[in-house]
Design a protein around this motif. Structure first.
Motif, PDB file in Angstrom:
ATOM      1  N   ASP A 260       0.819  -1.226   0.000  1.00 36.12           N
ATOM      2  CA  ASP A 260       0.000   0.000   0.000  1.00 36.12           C
ATOM      3  C   ASP A 260       0.845   1.265   0.000  1.00 36.12           C
ATOM      4  O   ASP A 260       0.523   2.239   0.684  1.00 36.12           O
TER       5      ASP A 260
ATOM      6  N   GLY B 151      -0.502   3.576  -4.221  1.00 33.64           N
ATOM      7  CA  GLY B 151      -0.844   2.310  -3.589  1.00 33.64           C
ATOM      8  C   GLY B 151      -0.155   1.093  -4.171  1.00 33.64           C
ATOM      9  O   GLY B 151      -0.812   0.109  -4.515  1.00 33.64           O
TER      10      GLY B 151
ATOM     11  N   THR C 235       1.651  -2.349  -4.186  1.00 34.08           N
ATOM     12  CA  THR C 235       1.818  -3.549  -3.367  1.00 34.08           C
ATOM     13  C   THR C 235       2.525  -4.613  -4.210  1.00 34.08           C
ATOM     14  O   THR C 235       2.061  -4.936  -5.311  1.00 34.08           O
TER      15      THR C 235
ATOM     16  N   GLY D  86       2.073   3.413   3.854  1.00 31.48           N
ATOM     17  CA  GLY D  86       2.516   2.126   3.367  1.00 31.48           C
ATOM     18  C   GLY D  86       3.503   1.469   4.302  1.00 31.48           C
ATOM     19  O   GLY D  86       3.838   2.002   5.358  1.00 31.48           O
TER      20      GLY D  86
ATOM     21  N   SER E   9      -0.276  -3.245   7.103  1.00 30.31           N
ATOM     22  CA  SER E   9       0.175  -1.945   6.621  1.00 30.31           C
ATOM     23  C   SER E   9       0.282  -0.975   7.783  1.00 30.31           C
ATOM     24  O   SER E   9      -0.525  -0.980   8.698  1.00 30.31           O
TER      25      SER E   9
ATOM     26  N   ARG F 253      -8.062   4.169   6.415  1.00 35.40           N
ATOM     27  CA  ARG F 253      -6.919   4.012   5.524  1.00 35.40           C
ATOM     28  C   ARG F 253      -6.942   5.088   4.447  1.00 35.40           C
ATOM     29  O   ARG F 253      -8.013   5.375   3.882  1.00 35.40           O
TER      30      ARG F 253
ATOM     31  N   THR G  27      -7.009   6.858   0.984  1.00 35.58           N
ATOM     32  CA  THR G  27      -7.535   6.406  -0.292  1.00 35.58           C
ATOM     33  C   THR G  27      -7.472   7.542  -1.299  1.00 35.58           C
ATOM     34  O   THR G  27      -7.549   8.715  -0.924  1.00 35.58           O
TER      35      THR G  27
END
Length: 514
Positions: free
Chosen positions: A15, A32, A34, A69, A79, A372, A374
């Motif tokens: 993230d 984001g 990953t 992250g 995370s 979280r 976004t």
């Protein structure tokens, strides 16, 4: 390609979000990322541009802080806020934002792997053969093709909506169109003109979150009863240094304009005045009422509380209002100094404006229902929240606003204010406090001269010269110039909702008139 079977994960990036630029106007560099890398494996991260690739390299090398992250050794951990360096067991072997003979790329292996003198595909394979877990960051598709797997940096898992081009209007045409939509809904022509002026002023100054994009919602609230178009604000107390105005659930702009005028006029006579407004609806951009203070030559301070959409530091649920604070300082023969900001990291309307345009938002503008970060603006209306600006200091500013504009002025606080989108059938019942102070009452200090000293001191702090925008009001002046030259942009989705297809728009290149 899938992850190799039977290989233990060596490290994982989870993230990862990286942005740059001033708070409230950030640009997303990494949205984001990953990726898991196993022992003996080479994974390429293919970036479309060197800026994003360089940002990832800098984070991995510990030279840049990510907004959100985690980097975990030994597989996937939960995370968390990213640490400034890689975890134990992982090291950057070579890091170059741009190689002399090729695109940006970096090799990352575990600490026991070999340490080649140069980065690229050849040493990456040598490291992998010795059991190293290799991450190859590159903008070259051929380099990426040599890896076991390729992950595309910032490549959306689903197609992004391509926003339609904004429609540009002259300032006058936009006012007429907005007023026309309101009068067609049964609003008195004078009130419609006032509401339209406040909304268009926000668009002209570049604050589209408070502009005509709000009209579809206003019209819906008119239909459902949340705004009473005929309500007459009523003075419940007119004597003393503090007067009170009951907006009675009408258009917020009507009561706010009346309060600003009364406050400025009284302060010019008595030196100090306060007007408390309660029972109100959305008032738009607070700076829209600046001319009353300018005309009377007084310093104005306006505070507003709104429905809950902001989360306290570290929280995920919206429990506080995205309250607003505005100061206006007149200057003879020139534009006033205006400081106007929300107590959230960004005004909620800016997020909805991005949604209108089909755009993502910076990661620190919004958190989802689980707290979280976004970049999806739609999360705001799915229970997400705007973080309060400045951590606990920003929370302190919000509490000050709640006490003055909420508790004192309105006998309320933002958790009790009705959200205008969620409850279109009810008046918001929000409140504002208008304060005005006459310089004459303070011995007539040299306000403009001292403002020049202050602005000069700020500019002097930049060794290479100040940026074009380094003080409040400068961004708004640039926006006003752009609006005059090129017209005022309105999202195509808003134009379609309002049925403005036949409205006179601004020329395609320049010439929008006020």
């Amino acid at each position: 390609m899938t992850e190799p079977a039977g290989r233990p994960p060596a490290f994982r990036i989870a993230d990862l979000i990286v942005a740059e630029g001033p708070e409230g106007a950030e640009r997303i560099l990494i949205a984001g990322l990953t990726v898991t890398v196993s022992a003996g494996e080479i994974v390429a991260v293919l970036a479309d541009d060197t800026g994003s690739a360089a940002a990832l390299i800098q984070v991995l090398a510990g030279r840049r802080r990510a907004q959100y992250g985690a980097i975990d050794a030994g597989g996937a951990g939960r995370s968390r806020r990213i640490r400034p360096s890689l975890p134990a067991g992982v090291s950057v072997v070579a890091a170059h934002e741009r190689c002399p003979d090729g695109p940006a790329h970096v090799v990352v292996v575990d600490a026991t792997g070999t340490r080649p003198a140069e980065s690229g595909a050849k040493p990456a394979h040598a490291a992998a053969r010795r059991g190293g877990a290799v991450l190859l960051v590159t903008t070259d598709a051929e380099v990426a093709a040599s890896a076991d797997r390729t992950v595309h940096l910032n490549r959306a898992p689903r197609p992004e909506r391509r926003p339609k081009a904004a429609v540009r209007f002259t300032t006058q045409a936009l006012r007429e169109a907005a007023a026309g939509s309101l009068t067609a809904a049964g609003v008195d022509a004078e009130r419609a003109a006032l509401v339209a002026r406040v909304l268009v002023d926000a668009d002209v100054r570049g604050h589209f979150s408070h502009g005509v994009g709000l009209l579809p919602m206003y019209l819906d609230r008119l239909r459902q009863g949340g705004i009473d178009p005929t309500a007459e604000p009523e003075w419940s107390q007119e004597e003393g240094s503090v007067v009170r105005l009951d907006a009675r659930g009408g258009f917020g702009q009507v009561a706010a304009d009346l309060a600003a005028e009364r406050c400025a006029e009284r302060a010019a006579r008595t030196g100090l005045a306060a007007v408390a407004v309660r029972g109100n609806n959305h008032v738009g951009m607070l700076a829209a009422y600046r001319e009353h203070f300018v005309r009377h030559g007084v310093v104005g301070l306006v505070l507003n509380v709104s429905g809950p959409s902001v989360a306290a530091p570290g929280a995920g649920r919206p429990t506080l209002g995205n309250d607003a604070v505005c100061m206006v300082v007149p200057r003879a023969g020139g534009s006033p100094l205006v400081v106007d900001f929300a107590t959230g990291t960004v005004a909620s309307g800016k997020i909805r404006h991005a949604a209108h345009r089909g755009e993502r938002v910076p990661a620190n503008w919004l958190v989802d229902r689980e707290g979280r970060p976004t970049t999806d603006p739609e999360e705001l209306d799915r229970g997400g929240a705007v973080p309060v600006f400045g951590g606990y200091k920003g929370l302190g500013v919000a509490v000050i606003t709640e006490v003055l504009a909420g508790i004192l002025a309105g006998g309320t606080v933002s958790p009790l204010v009705h959200k205008q989108r969620a409850e279109p059938e009810r008046a918001m019942d929000c409140s504002q406090l208008f304060l005005a102070l006459s310089p004459d009452a303070f011995g007539n200090p040299p306000v403009e001269e001292l403002l020049d000293v202050l602005s000069g001191a700020v500019a002097a702090g930049y060794p290479q010269g100040p940026p074009e925008v380094h003080l409040p009001e400068q961004q708004e002046r640039l926006a006003e110039t752009m609006a005059a030259e090129h017209g005022v942009p309105v999202p195509a989705s808003v134009v379609e909702q309002l049925g403005w297809g036949a409205v006179r728009t601004a020329p395609a290149t320049a010439g929008g008139t006020a």
